[in-house]
Write a protein that holds these residues in place. Structure first.
Motif, PDB file in Angstrom:
ATOM      1  N   LEU A 199      34.348  42.441  67.306  1.00 20.37           N
ATOM      2  CA  LEU A 199      33.276  43.211  66.668  1.00 20.37           C
ATOM      3  C   LEU A 199      33.553  43.450  65.188  1.00 20.37           C
ATOM      4  N   SER A 200      34.798  43.660  64.848  1.00 21.05           N
ATOM      5  CA  SER A 200      35.161  43.814  63.441  1.00 21.05           C
ATOM      6  C   SER A 200      34.885  42.525  62.675  1.00 21.05           C
ATOM      7  N   ASP A 201      35.313  41.395  63.248  1.00 23.54           N
ATOM      8  CA  ASP A 201      35.080  40.094  62.608  1.00 23.54           C
ATOM      9  C   ASP A 201      33.587  39.807  62.482  1.00 23.54           C
ATOM     10  N   SER A 202      32.805  40.169  63.513  1.00 25.08           N
ATOM     11  CA  SER A 202      31.366  39.885  63.478  1.00 25.08           C
ATOM     12  C   SER A 202      30.656  40.730  62.419  1.00 25.08           C
ATOM     13  N   ASP A 203      31.187  41.898  62.139  1.00 20.25           N
ATOM     14  CA  ASP A 203      30.589  42.745  61.097  1.00 20.25           C
ATOM     15  C   ASP A 203      30.915  42.252  59.694  1.00 20.25           C
ATOM     16  N   THR A 204      31.999  41.499  59.544  1.00 23.63           N
ATOM     17  CA  THR A 204      32.406  41.048  58.216  1.00 23.63           C
ATOM     18  C   THR A 204      32.074  39.586  57.948  1.00 23.63           C
ATOM     19  N   CYS A 205      31.469  38.886  58.923  1.00 28.91           N
ATOM     20  CA  CYS A 205      31.157  37.466  58.711  1.00 28.91           C
ATOM     21  C   CYS A 205      29.973  37.320  57.759  1.00 28.91           C
ATOM     22  N   LYS A 206      29.747  36.113  57.300  1.00 30.73           N
ATOM     23  CA  LYS A 206      28.657  35.842  56.364  1.00 30.73           C
ATOM     24  C   LYS A 206      27.330  36.286  56.969  1.00 30.73           C
ATOM     25  N   GLN A 207      26.442  36.739  56.125  1.00 30.87           N
ATOM     26  CA  GLN A 207      25.161  37.291  56.587  1.00 30.87           C
ATOM     27  C   GLN A 207      24.397  36.312  57.479  1.00 30.87           C
ATOM     28  N   GLU A 208      24.414  35.011  57.158  1.00 29.20           N
ATOM     29  CA  GLU A 208      23.651  34.053  57.961  1.00 29.20           C
ATOM     30  C   GLU A 208      24.255  33.870  59.354  1.00 29.20           C
ATOM     31  N   GLN A 209      25.504  34.282  59.539  1.00 27.51           N
ATOM     32  CA  GLN A 209      26.131  34.176  60.854  1.00 27.51           C
ATOM     33  C   GLN A 209      26.143  35.522  61.589  1.00 27.51           C
ATOM     34  N   HIS A 210      25.653  36.558  60.925  1.00 26.24           N
ATOM     35  CA  HIS A 210      25.718  37.903  61.479  1.00 26.24           C
ATOM     36  C   HIS A 210      24.690  38.050  62.603  1.00 26.24           C
ATOM     37  N   ARG A 211      25.147  38.321  63.809  1.00 23.27           N
ATOM     38  CA  ARG A 211      24.222  38.546  64.909  1.00 23.27           C
ATOM     39  C   ARG A 211      24.713  39.695  65.773  1.00 23.27           C
ATOM     40  N   ALA A 212      23.805  40.241  66.532  1.00 23.33           N
ATOM     41  CA  ALA A 212      24.122  41.377  67.390  1.00 23.33           C
ATOM     42  C   ALA A 212      25.096  40.952  68.491  1.00 23.33           C
ATOM     43  N   VAL A 213      26.152  41.739  68.640  1.00 21.97           N
ATOM     44  CA  VAL A 213      27.159  41.476  69.675  1.00 21.97           C
ATOM     45  C   VAL A 213      27.424  42.784  70.415  1.00 21.97           C
ATOM     46  N   MET A 214      27.420  42.697  71.733  1.00 19.20           N
ATOM     47  CA  MET A 214      27.627  43.886  72.561  1.00 19.20           C
ATOM     48  C   MET A 214      28.511  43.540  73.743  1.00 19.20           C
ATOM     49  N   PHE A 215      29.347  44.488  74.127  1.00 23.17           N
ATOM     50  CA  PHE A 215      30.171  44.382  75.332  1.00 23.17           C
ATOM     51  C   PHE A 215      29.893  45.598  76.201  1.00 23.17           C
ATOM     52  N   VAL A 216      29.738  45.379  77.494  1.00 24.06           N
ATOM     53  CA  VAL A 216      29.624  46.465  78.468  1.00 24.06           C
ATOM     54  C   VAL A 216      30.820  46.317  79.398  1.00 24.06           C
ATOM     55  N   VAL A 217      31.669  47.335  79.426  1.00 22.07           N
ATOM     56  CA  VAL A 217      32.946  47.267  80.136  1.00 22.07           C
ATOM     57  C   VAL A 217      32.951  48.268  81.291  1.00 22.07           C
ATOM     58  N   PHE A 218      33.343  47.792  82.471  1.00 20.67           N
ATOM     59  CA  PHE A 218      33.458  48.623  83.667  1.00 20.67           C
ATOM     60  C   PHE A 218      34.930  48.760  84.029  1.00 20.67           C
ATOM     61  N   VAL A 219      35.438  49.992  84.018  1.00 25.27           N
ATOM     62  CA  VAL A 219      36.843  50.241  84.368  1.00 25.27           C
ATOM     63  C   VAL A 219      36.957  51.555  85.136  1.00 25.27           C
ATOM     64  N   PRO A 220      38.041  51.712  85.880  1.00 23.65           N
ATOM     65  CA  PRO A 220      38.266  53.017  86.512  1.00 23.65           C
ATOM     66  C   PRO A 220      38.523  54.073  85.443  1.00 23.65           C
ATOM     67  N   ALA A 221      38.086  55.284  85.701  1.00 23.69           N
ATOM     68  CA  ALA A 221      38.286  56.381  84.747  1.00 23.69           C
ATOM     69  C   ALA A 221      39.680  56.966  84.930  1.00 23.69           C
ATOM     70  N   TRP A 222      40.667  56.231  84.468  1.00 26.58           N
ATOM     71  CA  TRP A 222      42.065  56.659  84.539  1.00 26.58           C
ATOM     72  C   TRP A 222      42.343  57.548  83.336  1.00 26.58           C
ATOM     73  N   ARG A 223      41.920  58.771  83.393  1.00 27.01           N
ATOM     74  CA  ARG A 223      41.931  59.670  82.232  1.00 27.01           C
ATOM     75  C   ARG A 223      43.303  59.852  81.584  1.00 27.01           C
ATOM     76  N   ASP A 224      44.367  59.771  82.350  1.00 30.44           N
ATOM     77  CA  ASP A 224      45.706  60.007  81.804  1.00 30.44           C
ATOM     78  C   ASP A 224      46.404  58.738  81.316  1.00 30.44           C
ATOM     79  N   SER A 225      45.765  57.591  81.463  1.00 32.79           N
ATOM     80  CA  SER A 225      46.439  56.350  81.083  1.00 32.79           C
ATOM     81  C   SER A 225      46.236  56.031  79.608  1.00 32.79           C
ATOM     82  N   VAL A 226      47.203  55.375  79.030  1.00 30.33           N
ATOM     83  CA  VAL A 226      47.142  54.977  77.624  1.00 30.33           C
ATOM     84  C   VAL A 226      45.979  54.013  77.394  1.00 30.33           C
ATOM     85  N   CYS A 227      45.798  53.047  78.291  1.00 30.30           N
ATOM     86  CA  CYS A 227      44.741  52.052  78.084  1.00 30.30           C
ATOM     87  C   CYS A 227      43.359  52.700  78.092  1.00 30.30           C
ATOM     88  N   TYR A 228      43.149  53.677  78.949  1.00 23.00           N
ATOM     89  CA  TYR A 228      41.859  54.362  79.027  1.00 23.00           C
ATOM     90  C   TYR A 228      41.600  55.151  77.737  1.00 23.00           C
TER      91      TYR A 228
END
Length: 147
Positions: free
Chosen positions: A67-96
């Protein structure tokens, strides 16, 4: 279900539409190197990674980089990018916590344990196709500026 998907086992899943490892292919697909000449169209990916902290952290970093790279690419290559992520709500974990701190997070839905269901991967062997979730699930939406 889908024409293209990422999987760890290209050799086995390739005939069913796998384009290989998410970590090796999604960046090229996102910036239009997938044979799609219409870079004006946005792309949206669904991710349901194996429930392993290391892979979830790697997924988060990969999404942030893309997403960072897509925001900084040339305007003619700039397109909407989205990710929808499903994970367990491991509230105490570093990754969460890393997922929640990702600067591209635009929406977080929390699905409560027992109030949502999963389609069973082995439903062909089971009487019921769905299983009640045994944990809270987070649905996280990440987008670049164009999305």
């Amino acid at each position: 279900r889908y024409d293209k998907f990422a999987s760890a086992f290209l050799d086995v899943d390739g005939p069913f539409g796998s384009c290989g490892s998410f970590f090796e292919t999604v960046g090229a697909l996102t910036i239009g190197k997938d044979g799609d000449d219409n870079n004006d169209r946005g792309v949206c990916y669904q991710a349901n990674p194996p429930f392993c902290e290391g892979l979830i952290s790697q997924l988060n970093q990969t999404i942030a980089n893309i997403l960072s790279d897509s925001d900084t690419c040339k305007q003619e290559q700039h397109r909407a990018v989205m990710f929808v992520v499903f994970v367990p709500a491991w509230r105490d974990s570093v990754c969460y916590q890393e997922l929640l701190k990702n600067e591209f997070l635009t929406k977080h839905l929390l699905l409560k344990q027992g109030e949502h269901w999963y389609a069973e991967g082995t439903r062909y062997r089971r009487k019921d196709s769905f299983r009640v979730a045994s944990f809270d699930t987070s649905v996280l939406f990440y987008q670049n500026q164009a999305a």
